[in-house]
Design an enzyme around this catalytic site. Structure first.
Site, short mmCIF file in Angstrom:
data_model
loop_
_atom_site.label_atom_id
_atom_site.label_comp_id
_atom_site.label_asym_id
_atom_site.label_seq_id
_atom_site.Cartn_x
_atom_site.Cartn_y
_atom_site.Cartn_z
N LYS A 187 30.57 26.30 24.45
CA LYS A 187 29.38 25.55 24.85
C LYS A 187 29.50 24.16 24.67
O LYS A 187 29.23 23.18 25.61
CB LYS A 187 28.37 25.92 23.76
CG LYS A 187 27.52 27.14 23.89
CD LYS A 187 26.53 27.44 22.79
CE LYS A 187 25.78 28.61 23.04
NZ LYS A 187 25.08 28.97 21.90
N CYS B 150 15.31 33.55 15.51
CA CYS B 150 15.48 33.59 16.92
C CYS B 150 15.61 35.00 17.38
O CYS B 150 15.70 35.38 18.52
CB CYS B 150 16.63 32.47 17.50
SG CYS B 150 18.14 32.96 16.77
N CYS C 33 14.33 17.49 -0.26
CA CYS C 33 13.01 17.20 -0.94
C CYS C 33 11.89 18.01 -0.23
O CYS C 33 11.17 18.45 -0.93
CB CYS C 33 12.72 15.64 -0.49
SG CYS C 33 13.80 14.69 -1.28
N ASN D 234 21.04 27.23 11.41
CA ASN D 234 21.01 27.89 10.26
C ASN D 234 20.76 26.83 8.97
O ASN D 234 21.31 25.61 9.38
CB ASN D 234 22.16 28.80 9.92
CG ASN D 234 23.52 28.05 10.01
OD1 ASN D 234 24.04 27.45 8.69
ND2 ASN D 234 24.18 27.92 10.92
N CYS E 120 19.14 14.28 -3.20
CA CYS E 120 19.17 12.88 -3.19
C CYS E 120 18.86 12.42 -4.35
O CYS E 120 18.81 11.27 -4.66
CB CYS E 120 18.25 12.15 -2.09
SG CYS E 120 16.53 12.69 -2.20
N THR F 173 24.06 25.25 7.29
CA THR F 173 24.76 24.18 7.83
C THR F 173 23.89 23.02 7.71
O THR F 173 24.48 21.62 7.43
CB THR F 173 25.11 24.39 9.27
OG1 THR F 173 25.82 25.64 9.51
CG2 THR F 173 25.92 23.37 9.98
N ASP G 232 30.47 22.45 18.14
CA ASP G 232 29.85 23.73 18.51
C ASP G 232 30.86 24.83 18.36
O ASP G 232 31.86 24.47 18.94
CB ASP G 232 28.93 23.66 19.89
CG ASP G 232 28.30 24.95 19.90
OD1 ASP G 232 26.96 24.67 19.86
OD2 ASP G 232 28.59 26.26 19.94
N CYS H 145 14.97 13.56 2.02
CA CYS H 145 15.90 14.23 2.46
C CYS H 145 15.56 15.57 2.75
O CYS H 145 14.27 16.00 2.55
CB CYS H 145 17.35 14.24 1.59
SG CYS H 145 17.20 15.39 0.41
ZN LIG Z 1 16.14 14.64 -1.61
#
Ligand SMILES: [Zn+2]
Length: 287
Positions: free
Chosen positions: A29, A130, A117, A74, A188, A77, A3, A114
């Site tokens: 954190k 948020c 997809c 987010n 993928c 990431t 974190d 994934c």
């Molecule tokens: Zn995929």
């Protein structure tokens, strides 16, 4: 447990691993979470890592793991995690929450869809965040519990179905939607790992906080030396994880607080202006 952030007062309503002392001290954190968890079960080894996962350091931090559980905030990431896990064939558990709504699903590269997809691009436009919608304190628990169940299944050798589970913890509604692989998936399908390619990250405003994160420079910082340099310019305090600096003078009319990490990253608190944050970074860190 990786974190980048410090505990804030506004986290306490939905986080069980932190307390008021952590918020008062701006405790990191990952460190606060490990301290709390070791009190509950000291037979487990917890490894807190204070870092902002990006394309440059993901391999260093995730090498050798069996499973990744996403608790990030987010899409950038998450797409990076997705690239990394699909590339290595590593299972991971996606989870997200905003307002009273949340969702989670297990991603098994090579077996099911994934993240890209399902969400080829990050949602654009007026999405609730948020910051604008808040996070109901019960939804993070509900999503987290389900992610933990999926994680245990995967570690035990079960293969969870390719199903996206959504929760509305205010209305008490749960739905499960089957999701499928997309042959045209850039990740993928085409194995185009554009988030893992290592493009530099722009400064980011931290969700729900009057703060901007900057990560401009490569290589590690000597925080002890920086503490000495900054001591004449304000209050500088260091521990093993970070250096906190409060400039004696206001910057751009604002009272700012700068937290600097050994990997060269800094969080500039007291502004949401990336340009101002960048100049603060250049002035105090990037010399
Ligand atoms: Zn995929």
């Amino acid at each position: 447990m990786i974190d980048r952030d410090q505990v804030e007062w506004s986290n306490l309503q939905r986080q069980w691993l932190f307390d008021e002392a952590d918020a008062r001290e701006g405790q990191l954190k990952a460190v606060a979470a490990a301290r709390q968890l070791v009190k509950a079960n000291s037979s487990i080894v917890y490894e807190p890592v204070v870092a902002d996962i990006d394309a440059r350091n993901i391999e260093e931090h995730l090498e050798g793991v069996d499973l990744v559980v996403d608790a990030t905030d987010n899409f950038e990431t998450r797409y990076l995690l997705n690239d990394y896990c699909v590339d290595l064939g590593l299972p991971w558990v996606y989870g997200a929450a905003v307002g009273s709504y949340g969702l989670a699903f297990a991603i098994l590269p090579g077996e099911g869809p994934c993240l890209r997809c399902v969400y080829p691009e990050s949602p654009k436009g007026a999405q609730p965040t948020c910051e604008t919608a808040g996070v109901l304190n019960t939804i993070t628990g509900q999503v987290g519990f389900w992610q933990a169940s999926l994680a245990m299944k995967l570690l035990g050798g079960e293969k969870p179905a390719s199903v996206l589970t959504t929760f509305d913890t205010w209305e008490g509604k749960t739905r499960q939607v089957a999701v499928e692989r997309d042959a045209a998936c850039p990740c993928c399908g085409a194995r185009n790992f554009e988030f893992l390619d290592g493009r530099r990250r722009a400064p980011v405003s931290l969700c729900g906080r009057d703060a901007v994160q900057i990560h401009e420079r490569q290589g590690r910082l000597d925080l002890a030396a920086l503490e000495k340099e900054l001591a004449g310019l304000g209050s500088a305090k260091r521990n093993e994880f970070a250096l906190r600096f409060v400039p004696a003078e206001k910057v751009g009319g604002l009272a700012l607080e700068v937290t600097i990490f050994p990997d060269g990253r800094a969080i500039i608190k007291g502004t949401t202006d990336p340009a101002l944050a960048r100049s603060v970074y250049a002035r105090y860190v990037g010399r």
